[in-house]
Design a protein around this motif. Structure first.
Motif, short mmCIF file in Angstrom:
data_model
loop_
_atom_site.label_atom_id
_atom_site.label_comp_id
_atom_site.label_asym_id
_atom_site.label_seq_id
_atom_site.Cartn_x
_atom_site.Cartn_y
_atom_site.Cartn_z
N GLN A 3 -41.07 66.45 127.39
CA GLN A 3 -42.11 66.31 126.38
C GLN A 3 -41.78 65.16 125.44
O GLN A 3 -40.64 64.90 125.10
N HIS A 4 -42.85 64.48 125.00
CA HIS A 4 -42.66 63.43 124.00
C HIS A 4 -42.20 64.04 122.69
O HIS A 4 -42.53 65.17 122.36
N LYS A 5 -41.46 63.28 121.93
CA LYS A 5 -40.89 63.77 120.68
C LYS A 5 -41.53 63.05 119.50
O LYS A 5 -42.06 61.96 119.63
N ASN A 6 -41.45 63.72 118.36
CA ASN A 6 -41.86 63.08 117.11
C ASN A 6 -40.62 62.57 116.40
O ASN A 6 -39.66 63.31 116.22
N PHE A 7 -40.65 61.32 115.99
CA PHE A 7 -39.50 60.73 115.31
C PHE A 7 -39.91 60.35 113.89
O PHE A 7 -40.94 59.67 113.69
N PRO A 8 -39.15 60.74 112.88
CA PRO A 8 -39.50 60.36 111.51
C PRO A 8 -39.33 58.88 111.25
O PRO A 8 -40.01 58.31 110.40
N LEU A 9 -38.41 58.23 111.98
CA LEU A 9 -38.19 56.78 111.84
C LEU A 9 -38.33 56.13 113.21
O LEU A 9 -37.79 56.64 114.21
N ILE A 10 -39.03 55.02 113.25
CA ILE A 10 -39.14 54.25 114.49
C ILE A 10 -38.90 52.78 114.17
O ILE A 10 -39.01 52.35 113.01
N ALA A 11 -38.58 52.02 115.19
CA ALA A 11 -38.32 50.59 114.98
C ALA A 11 -38.84 49.80 116.17
O ALA A 11 -38.87 50.30 117.31
N ALA A 12 -39.25 48.57 115.90
CA ALA A 12 -39.68 47.64 116.94
C ALA A 12 -38.92 46.34 116.75
O ALA A 12 -38.76 45.86 115.62
N ILE A 13 -38.45 45.78 117.86
CA ILE A 13 -37.76 44.49 117.83
C ILE A 13 -38.47 43.56 118.81
O ILE A 13 -38.70 43.91 119.97
N ASP A 14 -38.80 42.38 118.32
CA ASP A 14 -39.51 41.36 119.10
C ASP A 14 -38.54 40.20 119.36
O ASP A 14 -38.14 39.50 118.42
N LEU A 15 -38.16 40.04 120.62
CA LEU A 15 -37.25 38.95 121.01
C LEU A 15 -38.10 37.75 121.41
O LEU A 15 -38.34 37.50 122.59
N GLY A 16 -38.58 37.03 120.42
CA GLY A 16 -39.48 35.92 120.66
C GLY A 16 -38.76 34.65 121.07
O GLY A 16 -37.54 34.53 120.96
N SER A 17 -39.54 33.67 121.50
CA SER A 17 -38.97 32.40 121.94
C SER A 17 -38.51 31.54 120.78
O SER A 17 -37.63 30.69 120.94
N ASN A 18 -39.07 31.78 119.59
CA ASN A 18 -38.65 31.04 118.41
C ASN A 18 -37.79 31.92 117.49
O ASN A 18 -36.71 31.53 117.09
N SER A 19 -38.27 33.12 117.20
CA SER A 19 -37.58 34.00 116.26
C SER A 19 -37.43 35.40 116.83
O SER A 19 -38.22 35.83 117.68
N PHE A 20 -36.41 36.10 116.36
CA PHE A 20 -36.26 37.52 116.61
C PHE A 20 -36.69 38.26 115.34
O PHE A 20 -36.32 37.87 114.23
N HIS A 21 -37.46 39.32 115.51
CA HIS A 21 -37.94 40.10 114.36
C HIS A 21 -37.70 41.58 114.60
O HIS A 21 -37.79 42.05 115.74
N MET A 22 -37.43 42.30 113.54
CA MET A 22 -37.29 43.75 113.61
C MET A 22 -38.09 44.38 112.47
O MET A 22 -38.11 43.88 111.35
#
Length: 498
Positions: A3-22
């Motif tokens: 089953q999918h879970k509920n998380f109180p905190l989530i994060a996304a990281i974008d490994l781009g060609s120019n910049s990395f962002h979180m």
């Protein structure tokens, strides 16, 4: 399936060609609240050599950045973080080396996403941060290695395109060592116009009411326009002309000192401006407004959707099955049996991660898509369709793994292909074996002769236990299982049927 879970905190990281962002966010039902943002200019695309190999210095720049990101997400559990790689990691032939090192630092998987999938996530991020509008919206995102175009309405993209033009790659190609000249600028502009030719008519045919920009390149152009007293934070033809005139008075990008342009963006500003001008001319845009959301926000909202059973991947699979006229009743029957077998062996075969059940489920549902092409080698046709189709929500690796299960679901198992997946190779082979057994057990394509059975495993040993007399009463199934034992021997697995 887990089953999918509920998380109180989530994060996304974008490994781009120019910049990395979180982006780190707090979740409340389907709403998110941004808690922290981090970003660093890496210029990963600048580290690609002529053979499309990432050089070690670029890899180290990226890994050093990820070590800093890791300090913020080190305590987050699996499933609460999604990391996506874009244009440069799509083309780098040694991306697996970088990904394995990045995953070791971050403790979470890295997904390399396709251009259309990147466009979908960008649109999701933009649409979540803009007020509703009644008409269609054009969204443009200029990255370091590619530029995405999306036309959508409300939260649904209707057209997506990803073109191979970006501020870093064009900077290297047309402004070597930062050299600025009218000729260099014209060549960059012309290349962008040529790149857009195939998409122009499709975009204009659909039409839009508002045009919106996302990403640092468009934001820096808009900020420079505003700092010059032109507009209120949007990009206009007048602003582009003014910045172009200022730019072509300089000899090198290092001399750029325009208000609104950050020092770290100077080297890519000439190429970025040329691409922006080409887009406005090609699509006859008089104005581009700016949105706060982009890829990483889209990844966050997509992650929240997955956790609340609104996984776009499920819709993609259903549409894919309908497109290729899959026998849904049979596919779901095979899926049920495959998951039943998985439940029996998960502890002993270490197949208890969420993605194991998801991948097996998807592969079971689409294993016959190749029949719409031809029966001969339909498992190979199906694998090609799964790997190369535009399936919204899926990363490239997910599609490649699903395609491998479809390819290996009958006849010879391509053992060497499994080894390409490194640490996941054993799990994938075991999932493939479970899919093969589920399909074989439902070869008659109905439920009436399917008994309760037990599958027991220990390493490479499998024991399939049937009720007394069932195999004697079903000689065709017994013959199929005997043949399957021979196929499995080729990948060093022993099947005993009793």
């Amino acid at each position: 399936m887990p089953q999918h879970k509920n998380f109180p905190l989530i994060a996304a990281i974008d490994l781009g060609s120019n910049s990395f962002h979180m982006v780190l966010a707090k979740t409340d039902q389907q709403d998110i609240r941004i808690l922290d943002r981090m970003g660093e200019k890496i210029q990963l695309a600048a580290g690609l050599d002529e053979h499309l190999r990432l050089q070690e210095d670029a890899i180290q720049r990226g890994l050093d950045c990820l070590r800093r990101f890791a300090q913020r997400i080190g305590d987050l559990p699996p499933g609460s973080v999604r990391i996506v790689g874009t244009s440069t990691l799509r083309v780098a032939i040694n991306r697996r080396e970088f990904i394995e090192r990045a995953e070791a630092i971050l403790g979470h998987d890295v997904d390399v996403i396709s251009g259309p999938e990147e466009a979908r996530l960008i649109y999701l991020g933009v649409s979540q941060t803009l007020p509703d509008s009644p008409g269609r919206r054009l969204v443009v995102d200029i990255g370091g290695g590619s530029t995405e175009f999306i036309i959508g309405q409300e939260f649904e993209p209707q057209y997506r395109a990803s073109l191979q033009m970006g501020c870093v790659s064009y900077g290297q190609r047309f402004f070597p060592d930062g050299e600025i000249s009218t000729g260099n600028y014209v060549r960059a502009y012309t290349a962008a116009r040529l790149e857009m030719m195939e998409s122009e008519s499709s975009l204009q045919r659909l039409g839009w009411q508002d045009s919106v920009g996302a990403s640092g390149t468009l934001r820096s152009v808009a900020q420079a326009c505003q700092a010059a007293g032109i507009g209120q934070g949007e990009i206009s033809r007048q602003g582009i002309r003014h910045l172009k005139q200022m730019l072509l008075k300089l000899d090198n990008a290092s001399q750029i000192d325009f208000p609104g342009i950050k020092p770290e963006r100077r080297s890519i500003f000439p190429s970025g401006l040329a691409i922006v001008e080409a887009i406005c001319d090609a699509l006859d845009l008089s104005k581009i407004s700016l949105a706060d959301g982009a890829l990483r926000e889209g990844v966050l909202y997509d992650l929240v959707g997955r956790h609340h059973h609104e996984d776009v991947r499920e819709r993609s699979i259903s549409s894919f099955m309908a497109r290729y006229h899959v026998d849904t009743t049979h596919a779901l029957r095979v899926e049920h049996k495959a998951l039943e077998l998985l439940e029996q062996v998960a502890p002993d075969w270490e197949l208890d991660e969420e993605w194991h059940g998801e991948l097996l489920s998807w592969a079971a549902r689409v294993h016959e898509v190749g029949l719409d092409i031809a029966h001969y080698h339909f498992h190979k046709h199906g694998a090609y369709l799964v790997e190369h189709s535009d399936l919204a929500g899926f990363s490239r690796q997910e599609q490649q793994m699903m395609a491998l299960l479809v390819r290996g679901h009958r006849r010879n198992i391509p053992a060497d292909r499994f080894q390409e997946f490194g640490r996941d190779a054993t799990a994938l082979l075991r999932l493939c074996i479970l899919l093969r057994l589920a399909i074989l057990l439902h070869r008659i394509r109905n439920h009436h002769c399917m008994p309760d059975l037990q599958l027991r495993v220990s390493g490479c040993q499998l024991r399939l236990l049937f009720p007394d007399q069932w195999l004697d009463d079903n000689p065709l199934a017994a013959a199929d299982l005997a043949k399957e034992a021979q196929w499995l021997q080729r990948v060093n697995h022993q099947l005993e049927v009793v």
